[in-house]
Design an enzyme around this catalytic site. Structure first.
Site, mmCIF file in Angstrom:
data_model
loop_
_atom_site.group_PDB
_atom_site.id
_atom_site.type_symbol
_atom_site.label_atom_id
_atom_site.label_comp_id
_atom_site.label_asym_id
_atom_site.label_seq_id
_atom_site.Cartn_x
_atom_site.Cartn_y
_atom_site.Cartn_z
ATOM 1 N N GLY A 1 23.432 34.037 -31.529
ATOM 2 C CA GLY A 1 23.526 35.067 -30.498
ATOM 3 C C GLY A 1 22.537 36.211 -30.608
ATOM 4 O O GLY A 1 22.795 37.309 -30.098
ATOM 5 N N SER A 2 21.371 35.973 -31.201
ATOM 6 C CA SER A 2 20.408 37.087 -31.280
ATOM 7 C C SER A 2 19.823 37.419 -29.909
ATOM 8 O O SER A 2 19.528 38.584 -29.623
ATOM 9 C CB SER A 2 19.300 36.787 -32.294
ATOM 10 O OG SER A 2 18.424 35.799 -31.820
ATOM 11 N N HIS B 1 13.876 29.051 -23.779
ATOM 12 C CA HIS B 1 13.472 27.894 -24.585
ATOM 13 C C HIS B 1 12.337 28.322 -25.513
ATOM 14 O O HIS B 1 11.404 29.010 -25.073
ATOM 15 C CB HIS B 1 13.012 26.753 -23.667
ATOM 16 C CG HIS B 1 12.617 25.535 -24.432
ATOM 17 N ND1 HIS B 1 13.548 24.678 -24.988
ATOM 18 C CD2 HIS B 1 11.401 25.033 -24.766
ATOM 19 C CE1 HIS B 1 12.909 23.706 -25.620
ATOM 20 N NE2 HIS B 1 11.616 23.894 -25.505
ATOM 21 N N VAL C 1 16.417 18.501 -18.228
ATOM 22 C CA VAL C 1 16.476 19.455 -19.341
ATOM 23 C C VAL C 1 15.110 20.108 -19.565
ATOM 24 O O VAL C 1 14.071 19.437 -19.562
ATOM 25 C CB VAL C 1 16.942 18.730 -20.624
ATOM 26 C CG1 VAL C 1 16.869 19.650 -21.832
ATOM 27 C CG2 VAL C 1 18.356 18.207 -20.434
ATOM 28 N N ALA D 1 9.563 37.379 -29.872
ATOM 29 C CA ALA D 1 9.063 37.354 -28.485
ATOM 30 C C ALA D 1 10.192 37.032 -27.512
ATOM 31 O O ALA D 1 10.261 37.602 -26.414
ATOM 32 C CB ALA D 1 7.940 36.330 -28.363
ATOM 33 N N GLU D 2 11.086 36.141 -27.898
ATOM 34 C CA GLU D 2 12.230 35.817 -27.033
ATOM 35 C C GLU D 2 13.030 37.082 -26.706
ATOM 36 O O GLU D 2 13.472 37.282 -25.569
ATOM 37 C CB GLU D 2 13.149 34.801 -27.723
ATOM 38 C CG GLU D 2 12.544 33.432 -27.914
ATOM 39 C CD GLU D 2 13.541 32.428 -28.498
ATOM 40 O OE1 GLU D 2 14.706 32.438 -28.090
ATOM 41 O OE2 GLU D 2 13.131 31.641 -29.363
#
Ligand code: GAR
Length: 221
Positions: free
Chosen positions: A18-19, A114, A149, A178-179
């Site tokens: 869950g970051s 992703h 997907v 970066a996410e």
């Protein structure tokens, strides 16, 4: 004085750490165009549930193992989402493939993150495969979900260098940082109505590029 625009009601779906959820929670304080109203995990032991609880966000566990089929699992999911009047869904490390019917029902209201520069490196083990391929750059992508997907219109991407001495852990950590910048940006663009899907591409109105966001496309306006 005009009423401030209503915030879009968002659910975040997780399966683990869950970051990215934590990054979305941090960004949702203040002037964001969305509010996180529900966090759903398909695993009772997902560590990320604690982030939601600490932030006072409602949580639900819809245990993927407890349902006889994907359709019954998704019915439970849909009931929880409707119960919280959710308008947008963010998949954040949600490791379950959703059916074409569910995806169609949430068309252009269902986001995913992703850990690669899609359409490269779809699927699992992206960092291992990036290292094996010897690519000089990888990154992350936030996109609208489609039935296939890791397909769908791209909202935000960030490029991350691959260094000669990287291993999976060091590369994953660089991509994850970066996410955490990309997902709040993408959600804000969608929730504010600035990002719109046209012809299976996301169009964004006039962003202005601060220098330190140059490798994130689009930069925040
Ligand atoms: C993130 O790296 C996300 O991009 C990835 O799982 C991780 C979840 O981390 N998602 C996928 O691989 C989906 N195909 P988090 O639970 O700390 O946000």
């Amino acid at each position: 004085m005009a009423e401030p625009a209503a915030k879009r009601r968002v659910a975040v779906l997780i399966s683990g750490r869950g970051s990215n959820l934590a990054a979305l929670i941090a960004a949702s304080a203040g002037g964001a165009s969305s509010q996180l109203v529900l966090v759903i995990s398909d695993r009772p032991d997902a560590a990320g549930l604690a982030h939601a609880q600490a932030a006072g966000i409602a949580t639900a566990v819809i245990d993927g193992q407890a349902y006889p089929s994907r359709s019954t699992f998704e019915e439970a999911l849909q009931t929880a989402l409707e119960g919280a009047a959710v308008e947008l869904i963010c998949l954040a490390g949600f490791m379950r493939i959703l059916s074409a019917a569910f995806v169609a029902r949430w068309q252009d209201r269902l986001l995913n993150i992703h850990p690669s520069l899609l359409p490269a490196l779809r699927g699992l083990d992206t960092h291992e495969r990036a290292l094996a391929a010897g690519v000089r750059f990888t990154g992350c992508t936030v996109h609208m979900v489609r039935a296939a997907v890791d397909h769908g219109p791209i909202i935000v991407q960030a490029v991350v260098p691959v260094r000669a001495d990287d291993d999976q852990g060091s590369l994953a950590a660089r991509v994850l940082a970066a996410e955490h910048r990309c997902y709040p940006l993408a959600l804000e663009l969608v929730a504010s109505g600035r990002a719109v899907v046209r012809g299976e591409r996301v169009m964004i109105d006039a962003p202005g590029p601060p220098a330190d966001w140059l490798m994130i496309n689009p930069p925040p306006g």
